[in-house]
Design a protein around this motif. Sequence first.
Motif, short mmCIF file in Angstrom:
data_model
loop_
_atom_site.label_atom_id
_atom_site.label_comp_id
_atom_site.label_asym_id
_atom_site.label_seq_id
_atom_site.Cartn_x
_atom_site.Cartn_y
_atom_site.Cartn_z
N ASP A 173 -25.67 3.36 -1.83
CA ASP A 173 -25.89 4.50 -2.73
C ASP A 173 -24.59 5.28 -2.94
O ASP A 173 -24.28 5.68 -4.07
CB ASP A 173 -26.96 5.44 -2.17
CG ASP A 173 -28.36 4.86 -2.23
OD1 ASP A 173 -28.58 3.84 -2.94
OD2 ASP A 173 -29.26 5.41 -1.55
N LYS B 89 -22.64 6.02 -6.42
CA LYS B 89 -22.66 7.39 -6.95
C LYS B 89 -21.39 8.19 -6.72
O LYS B 89 -21.05 9.04 -7.55
CB LYS B 89 -23.85 8.14 -6.34
CG LYS B 89 -25.18 7.56 -6.76
CD LYS B 89 -26.33 8.22 -6.05
CE LYS B 89 -27.65 7.54 -6.41
NZ LYS B 89 -28.74 8.02 -5.60
N LYS C 200 -17.65 5.28 -15.99
CA LYS C 200 -17.98 6.13 -14.84
C LYS C 200 -16.99 7.28 -14.68
O LYS C 200 -17.38 8.42 -14.41
CB LYS C 200 -18.01 5.32 -13.54
CG LYS C 200 -18.34 6.19 -12.33
CD LYS C 200 -18.42 5.41 -11.05
CE LYS C 200 -18.80 6.34 -9.91
NZ LYS C 200 -18.67 5.70 -8.62
#
Length: 151
Positions: free
Chosen positions: A19, A23, A108
């Motif tokens: 994760d 992120k 991103k």
Amino acid sequence: MTNAEPARSREQRKQDVLDRLEKDDDAWVATASADGVPTLVPLSFVWDRGTLLMATRRTNPTARNVTPTGQARISLGHTRDVVLIDATAEVVEGAELSPESGDAFATKLDWDLRGRTPWVYLRFTPYAVRAWREENELSGRELMTDGRWLV
């Protein structure tokens, strides 16, 4: 002394690491020159096909250090939620970067370096990953060795 939460399972730790790789935007990257001079810098990254893709100016010590040693240590998180990644590193010229990787990085991080010659991409391929929060998670902190997830 802190009141530590119960230790996470290794499966949960792996999921938490994955994760964070998806992120988080920034990591600390440690490299060393051929004569052993260490360099520690923050770099932005994208998790791209099982690797961390970063960028820096080709003249910066981090880019220069990648060539002689091919080794790096990357850290995510703070001192109460550590992810340490040992990785092999390679320099990737913008023209050699796949369109998918370049698009992922630009999307991103809102930063497209393709075609900007002072810059190079650095691709870090993990071969060891450790993660822990408190002393109660020191046991079982190794989640990857020799490039293979253990859980």
